[in-house]
Design an enzyme around this catalytic site. Sequence first.
Site, PDB file in Angstrom:
ATOM      1  CG  ASN A  86      -1.535   1.215   1.693  1.00 43.91           C
ATOM      2  OD1 ASN A  86      -2.576   1.806   0.919  1.00 43.91           O
ATOM      3  ND2 ASN A  86      -0.987   1.999   2.485  1.00 43.91           N
ATOM      4  CE1 TYR A 152       0.403   7.783  -7.058  1.00 42.06           C
ATOM      5  CE2 TYR A 152      -1.462   8.669  -8.363  1.00 42.06           C
ATOM      6  CZ  TYR A 152      -0.722   7.580  -7.342  1.00 42.06           C
ATOM      7  OH  TYR A 152      -1.982   7.173  -6.381  1.00 42.06           O
ATOM      8  CG  PHE A 189      -2.986  10.710  -2.546  1.00 43.24           C
ATOM      9  CD1 PHE A 189      -2.079   9.747  -2.670  1.00 43.24           C
ATOM     10  CD2 PHE A 189      -3.741  11.450  -3.378  1.00 43.24           C
ATOM     11  CE1 PHE A 189      -1.718   9.770  -4.042  1.00 43.24           C
ATOM     12  CE2 PHE A 189      -3.446  11.436  -4.722  1.00 43.24           C
ATOM     13  CZ  PHE A 189      -2.194  10.472  -5.173  1.00 43.24           C
TER      14      PHE A 189
HETATM   15  P1  NDP Z   1      -1.473   8.435   2.870  1.00 48.59           P
HETATM   16  O1  NDP Z   1      -0.713   9.752   2.493  1.00 48.59           O
HETATM   17  O2  NDP Z   1      -2.621   8.760   3.816  1.00 48.59           O
HETATM   18  O3  NDP Z   1      -0.815   7.281   3.266  1.00 48.59           O
HETATM   19  C1  NDP Z   1       0.329   6.956   2.417  1.00 48.59           C
HETATM   20  C2  NDP Z   1       0.984   6.057   3.391  1.00 48.59           C
HETATM   21  O4  NDP Z   1       2.068   5.404   2.481  1.00 48.59           O
HETATM   22  C3  NDP Z   1       1.528   6.435   4.671  1.00 48.59           C
HETATM   23  O5  NDP Z   1       1.255   5.305   5.708  1.00 48.59           O
HETATM   24  C4  NDP Z   1       2.973   6.539   4.442  1.00 48.59           C
HETATM   25  O6  NDP Z   1       3.633   6.222   5.622  1.00 48.59           O
HETATM   26  C5  NDP Z   1       3.416   5.335   3.523  1.00 48.59           C
HETATM   27  N1  NDP Z   1       4.783   5.689   2.666  1.00 48.59           N
HETATM   28  C6  NDP Z   1       4.966   6.863   1.908  1.00 48.59           C
HETATM   29  N2  NDP Z   1       6.055   6.561   1.436  1.00 48.59           N
HETATM   30  C7  NDP Z   1       6.693   5.567   2.242  1.00 48.59           C
HETATM   31  C8  NDP Z   1       7.903   4.888   2.252  1.00 48.59           C
HETATM   32  N3  NDP Z   1       9.011   5.251   1.419  1.00 48.59           N
HETATM   33  N4  NDP Z   1       8.275   3.698   3.101  1.00 48.59           N
HETATM   34  C9  NDP Z   1       7.195   3.257   3.713  1.00 48.59           C
HETATM   35  N5  NDP Z   1       6.185   3.896   3.677  1.00 48.59           N
HETATM   36  C10 NDP Z   1       5.764   5.013   2.920  1.00 48.59           C
HETATM   37  O7  NDP Z   1      -2.240   8.308   1.431  1.00 48.59           O
HETATM   38  P2  NDP Z   1      -3.204   6.977   0.784  1.00 48.59           P
HETATM   39  O8  NDP Z   1      -3.680   6.245   2.094  1.00 48.59           O
HETATM   40  O9  NDP Z   1      -4.219   7.500   0.197  1.00 48.59           O
HETATM   41  O10 NDP Z   1      -2.125   6.033   0.053  1.00 48.59           O
HETATM   42  C11 NDP Z   1      -1.944   4.746   0.183  1.00 48.59           C
HETATM   43  C12 NDP Z   1      -1.865   4.218  -1.090  1.00 48.59           C
HETATM   44  O11 NDP Z   1      -2.932   4.249  -2.013  1.00 48.59           O
HETATM   45  C13 NDP Z   1      -0.655   4.833  -2.122  1.00 48.59           C
HETATM   46  O12 NDP Z   1      -0.059   3.921  -2.790  1.00 48.59           O
HETATM   47  C14 NDP Z   1      -1.434   5.803  -3.057  1.00 48.59           C
HETATM   48  O13 NDP Z   1      -0.594   5.988  -4.295  1.00 48.59           O
HETATM   49  C15 NDP Z   1      -2.666   4.837  -3.307  1.00 48.59           C
HETATM   50  N6  NDP Z   1      -3.901   5.667  -3.510  1.00 48.59           N
HETATM   51  C16 NDP Z   1      -4.409   6.725  -2.906  1.00 48.59           C
HETATM   52  C17 NDP Z   1      -5.431   7.328  -3.674  1.00 48.59           C
HETATM   53  C18 NDP Z   1      -6.225   8.828  -3.018  1.00 48.59           C
HETATM   54  O14 NDP Z   1      -6.791   9.259  -3.704  1.00 48.59           O
HETATM   55  N7  NDP Z   1      -5.891   8.849  -1.638  1.00 48.59           N
HETATM   56  C19 NDP Z   1      -6.175   6.719  -4.844  1.00 48.59           C
HETATM   57  C20 NDP Z   1      -5.592   5.581  -5.421  1.00 48.59           C
HETATM   58  C21 NDP Z   1      -4.671   5.216  -4.914  1.00 48.59           C
HETATM   59  P3  NDP Z   1       5.039   7.093   6.530  1.00 48.59           P
HETATM   60  O15 NDP Z   1       4.779   8.434   5.905  1.00 48.59           O
HETATM   61  O16 NDP Z   1       4.756   6.829   7.877  1.00 48.59           O
HETATM   62  O17 NDP Z   1       6.188   6.366   6.001  1.00 48.59           O
HETATM   63  C1  8X3 Z   2      -5.034   8.851  -6.568  1.00 47.09           C
HETATM   64  C2  8X3 Z   2      -6.242   8.989  -7.271  1.00 47.09           C
HETATM   65  O1  8X3 Z   2      -6.883  10.475  -9.190  1.00 47.09           O
HETATM   66  O2  8X3 Z   2      -5.584  11.457  -7.486  1.00 47.09           O
HETATM   67  O3  8X3 Z   2      -4.072   7.524  -7.096  1.00 47.09           O
HETATM   68  O4  8X3 Z   2      -4.530  10.277  -9.286  1.00 47.09           O
HETATM   69  S1  8X3 Z   2      -5.865  10.130  -8.446  1.00 47.09           S
END
Ligand code: NDP
Ligand code: 8X3
Length: 254
Positions: A86, A152, A189
């Site tokens: 994730n 991205y 995010f």
């Molecule tokens: P958040 O920013 O809330 O969470 C991201 C998580 O990733 C945090 O727990 C952060 O932990 C961790 N992370 C980032 N970089 C690292 C690293 N180098 N090593 C370990 N952990 C890391 O965002 P989301 O929950 O939204 O994102 C989770 C996933 O979902 C991502 O892959 C994102 O691309 C994807 N996603 C998100 C969407 C959205 O609109 N929110 C839609 C589609 C996909 P920490 O900083 O403590 O390391």
């Molecule tokens: C995150 C969804 O639409 O912001 O992956 O790229 S979007």
Amino acid sequence: MICKANKVFITGATSGFGKAIAQRFDAEGWHTVISGRRSQRLNALKQNLLNPCHSIVLDVRDRNAVEKAVRDLPDSFNPVNVLVNNAGLALGMMDADEVYIDDWELMVDTNIKGLLYCTRTILPQMVKNGTGHVINIGSIAGYWPYPGSNVYGATKAFVRQFSLNLRADLVSKNIHVTDIEPGLAETEFSEVRFKGDKKKAAAIYKNVDSIKPNDIADAVFWTASRPRNINVNRIEIMAGAQAFSPFNIVRGLK
Ligand code: NDP
Ligand code: 8X3
């Protein structure tokens, strides 16, 4: 001693989807391995989980650290049944000719290379155990293009195709693979994407009933708890208020 309980290893469990996924699996009685870079958040989450939890301060970009984390898993968390890749991020939303190349590198290092390190390191114990499931968190951005998504979206396209290719390799070894592809979801995010600019981040979610972390946790848990006679290849989930745009036609270009 081999622990009979189901175990899930979640990267990026300190926030958003990852945290909700950890809470969901825990509520269903699974043992969790939670990881991320922010130790205080990991500790706080761990304290609120009901079942055994092993937390690891881990930057997925650090291949040696990933290998050590998996090598050092306590026996009771070994073998892992489900890996949820994730951890990930978007940085910036500028056009490709203006973007910071360091941001591109960081996304590639995290969303692609970090996911590869975790997958490759955990897979052998799943294969040895004769069963396992890798669930990758992709994105609608891996399929649908939009301005500013450039690298991205491309990292998530990698996740999508890698998931399919993994499955092709691993079907005979009884390892399931799924790519969950969320759309607009309110987590940290956008704050990360806009480098701490809370106002800009809030504007993304203003007056929109976006996807919530629990919606994605539901999808991940549902996928992981299907009977073994099916493999969910991919699930694309958009917000109810989100859909596709018409093609962009720029008139007057020579
Ligand atoms: P958040 O920013 O809330 O969470 C991201 C998580 O990733 C945090 O727990 C952060 O932990 C961790 N992370 C980032 N970089 C690292 C690293 N180098 N090593 C370990 N952990 C890391 O965002 P989301 O929950 O939204 O994102 C989770 C996933 O979902 C991502 O892959 C994102 O691309 C994807 N996603 C998100 C969407 C959205 O609109 N929110 C839609 C589609 C996909 P920490 O900083 O403590 O390391
Ligand atoms: C995150 C969804 O639409 O912001 O992956 O790229 S979007």
